[in-house]
Scaffold this motif. Structure first.
Motif, mmCIF file in Angstrom:
data_model
loop_
_atom_site.group_PDB
_atom_site.id
_atom_site.type_symbol
_atom_site.label_atom_id
_atom_site.label_comp_id
_atom_site.label_asym_id
_atom_site.label_seq_id
_atom_site.Cartn_x
_atom_site.Cartn_y
_atom_site.Cartn_z
ATOM 1 N N LEU A 211 -1.849 1.335 -4.764
ATOM 2 C CA LEU A 211 -1.258 0.020 -4.506
ATOM 3 C C LEU A 211 -0.239 -0.369 -5.565
ATOM 4 O O LEU A 211 -0.312 0.070 -6.714
ATOM 5 C CB LEU A 211 -2.358 -1.059 -4.505
ATOM 6 C CG LEU A 211 -3.472 -0.975 -3.477
ATOM 7 C CD1 LEU A 211 -4.623 -1.866 -3.910
ATOM 8 C CD2 LEU A 211 -2.967 -1.419 -2.115
ATOM 9 N N THR B 16 -7.231 4.177 -2.365
ATOM 10 C CA THR B 16 -5.963 3.547 -1.994
ATOM 11 C C THR B 16 -5.087 3.403 -3.230
ATOM 12 O O THR B 16 -5.570 3.043 -4.308
ATOM 13 C CB THR B 16 -6.201 2.152 -1.391
ATOM 14 O OG1 THR B 16 -7.107 2.263 -0.294
ATOM 15 C CG2 THR B 16 -4.896 1.530 -0.911
ATOM 16 N N VAL C 73 0.856 -1.180 0.000
ATOM 17 C CA VAL C 73 0.000 0.000 0.000
ATOM 18 C C VAL C 73 0.891 1.229 0.000
ATOM 19 O O VAL C 73 1.762 1.380 0.860
ATOM 20 C CB VAL C 73 -0.929 0.011 1.231
ATOM 21 C CG1 VAL C 73 -1.672 1.341 1.332
ATOM 22 C CG2 VAL C 73 -1.939 -1.131 1.147
#
Length: 610
Positions: free
Chosen positions: A347, A345, A337
């Motif tokens: 990633l 998010t 992450v």
């Protein structure tokens, strides 16, 4: 491979796609030849006399295939290419029809309109590009700076935007003309509300065709011809083929899974110790080639982009953390992450697939090579049988439908369907098909190219349909006598001596599909028109002759309707406008003279190659 795990397109890919479009615009008449059977003047299709050049179609197919390859991280298989080719041709046909309609209606677009649209309403793919957003929102100033950059000029952005808006603005003008005047009265709104909220409950008896033996109903060829003439369009069918398939599976074992896990742990150790960078390992080792080429970058996005196991593991990580190996249907993942803001998010990941280890893979490949050498691409049907017998492979037959994938014991077999309907001859074997889970080889046993059927080709089906319809005719007098008896007593009492059952329905509305009665037919209409308690006359549906009694009916609430009428009008008007546009485009196609030359070209190409 990792279709569920694709992030939004990167700006660089958008630029590549734009460059691709510009290149095709410039190459449209360059004389590219795919084979001696195709020239620069070969038309893949004609639309009301307007030709769509084969080379232009192939260029657009190549562009769409490249976009799909970038999105999926792998090359499309034969079935996927077949679907993509159809989708591209359908779009090109629609574009020609719309161009003809623009000309007929005198719809044009000015340079000023194009400039204003490009300044203030960028295309969706640019609005969604993360590089043109600030705090998750499209930033118009970033977009304008980008438009004036050297990179945008080199990529041909302005030419792309001009082409995009010249089409989009004219299309919107046409659709505005079609949808203008759409209006719905209060009465129609009330009727639409009643269709959903009036309810009824009935008791009914069905007289079904199985009450009459087939032997008592004869069907003549004249009746079959008459039915075929009246229902020719709905009986037109796609091609059907029977194929024989042999499989060499890439069987993975618990040891293979353990080996993949060990490799994932080893790579994680190298990254966390500082010996290697995450991005470098992703480029070298990840089997998700789309993100791997970008160092494992999956971009920014909301929760729910990935498969559940991946989502759960990512949610437990803090920014900067690297997960332990996470197993999903695709293999083992190492997840990092990078940042998290609200539901968004960023990633990276590395995917290690679970696959046969080297020794087993070499044996599988060796067996597949022998299969290919004996039978792949052979015209003699005995070559396939010889290969199966020599290698001890089980032959499985499957019937496939044109435009649908081949399935073997419920599992998808790539490429076979596309190959069978693209000029293959009965008895011919396919090339060796190298799929993720197995090698396949197919032989085309028989093929029916479909189209408008003859009586002989659909005789059993036609005979059954016509016989069932004639049985319903014969049942009408029986049902009429029953209805008169039931009116004097009850449905239940009249049904007993005939061995019939009086069924009670659940409460339903006019749009319901009612078990035993069906949907949108005369029986449903009668349930909302007959007086409560009255036994109906015989009602013929597509499947039975029905006699019914309305047991209860509840009207819609007028006050509830009035309270929501404004919102309902907006929703229905939007649907009505969309339906008008959809009907218009559908009618354009239905009334057009469209000639599809692909099968002729495929056959000519195969003859030329052979």
């Amino acid at each position: 491979m990792l279709q569920q795990m694709r992030s939004a397109s990167k700006l660089i890919f958008i630029l590549m796609a734009i460059s691709f479009v510009v290149g095709f615009l410039l190459l449209e008449t360059s004389g590219i030849l795919n084979s001696s059977a195709v020239t620069t003047s070969t038309a893949v299709a004609k639309v009301n006399g307007t030709e769509i050049l084969y080379t232009t179609w192939q260029q657009q197919v190549a562009q769409a295939a490249e976009q799909e390859r970038q999105r999926r991280g792998r090359t499309l298989n034969g079935d996927e290419m077949h679907q993509l080719e159809q989708r591209v041709l359908d779009q090109m046909i629609d574009n020609v029809l719309l161009e003809q309609e623009y000309e007929r209606r005198g719809i044009t677009v000015s340079d000023r309109e194009i400039q204003q649209a490009a300044d203030y309403s960028p295309p969706p793919e640019l609005r969604q590009a993360p590089e043109l957003q600030t705090n998750g929102q499209f930033d118009i100033e970033k977009y304008r700076r980008y438009r004036s950059s050297a990179l945008a000029r080199q990529s041909g952005l302005n030419l792309y935007l001009e082409q995009y808006y010249r089409d989009a603005i004219r299309r919107q003008k046409l659709f505005d003309q079609i949808a203008t005047g759409a209006y719905i009265t209060d009465e129609r709104l009330w009727n639409a509300w009643r269709d959903q909220h009036d309810t009824a409950r009935v008791t009914f008896v069905s007289f079904t065709p199985d009450r009459i033996p087939d032997a008592k109903v004869s069907v003549s060829d004249d009746e079959l011809r008459a039915y075929l003439k009246d229902h020719e369009k709905e009986l037109t069918r796609p091609g059907r083929a029977v194929v024989s398939i042999v499989t060499i599976p890439r069987t993975v074992t618990a040891a293979d899974s353990a080996a993949a896990l060990a490799k994932a742990n080893q790579l994680r150790a190298e990254i966390t110790s500082g010996a290697q960078k995450f991005e470098d390992v992703a480029r070298a080792e990840s089997s998700d080639t789309a993100s791997g080429s970008q160092g494992g970058d999956l971009g920014k996005g909301p929760h729910g982009r990935f498969v559940p196991e991946f989502e759960k593991a990512a949610a437990a990580l803090q920014p900067g953390q690297i997960s332990q190996p996470v197993k999903t249907q695709f293999g083992y993942h190492l997840i990092r992450v990078d940042s998290r803001s609200g539901d968004t998010t960023a990633l990276h990941h590395i995917l290690i697939p679970i696959q046969q280890r080297d020794s087993a893979a070499r044996e599988t490949d060796r067996l597949a090579d022998r299969l290919g050498a004996i039978a792949a691409g052979k015209a003699q049907p005995t070559a396939f049988d010889s290969a199966a017998r020599t290698l001890g492979l089980t032959v499985v037959k499957d019937t496939i439908i044109e435009g649908q994938p081949a399935l073997l014991h419920g599992a998808y077999v790539p490429d076979v369907s596309a190959w069978a309907f693209k000029g293959a001859h009965a008895g011919e074997s396919s090339d060796l098909i190298d799929a993720d889970n197995a090698y396949y080889l197919a032989r085309l046993d028989t093929i029916d190219h479909g189209g408008t059927p003859t009586i002989e080709s659909v005789r059993p089906e036609l005979t059954h349909i016509v016989r069932e319809r004639k049985k319903l005719d014969l049942l009408m007098p029986q049902a009429d006598s029953f209805a008169k008896a039931a009116a004097k007593t009850s449905l239940e009492e009249a049904a007993k001596p005939l061995g019939l059952t009086a069924f009670q329905s659940q409460e339903f509305n006019r749009n319901s599909n009612v078990p035993g009665l069906g949907r949108f037919n005369e029986a449903i209409g009668a349930a909302f028109s007959l007086p409560v308690g009255v036994v109906s006359a015989p009602i013929r549906t597509d499947d039975a002759v029905v006699v019914l009694r309305v047991d209860a009916r509840k009207p819609a609430d007028r006050a509830a309707f009035d309270a929501q009428k404004v919102a309902q009008r907006g929703q229905i008007l939007d649907l009505l406008r969309r339906q008008r546009i959809q009907d218009f485009v559908t009618n354009l196609r239905a009334e057009a003279k469209i000639v599809d030359n692909r099968k002729k070209i495929d056959q000519a190409t195969r003859r030329s190659e052979s």
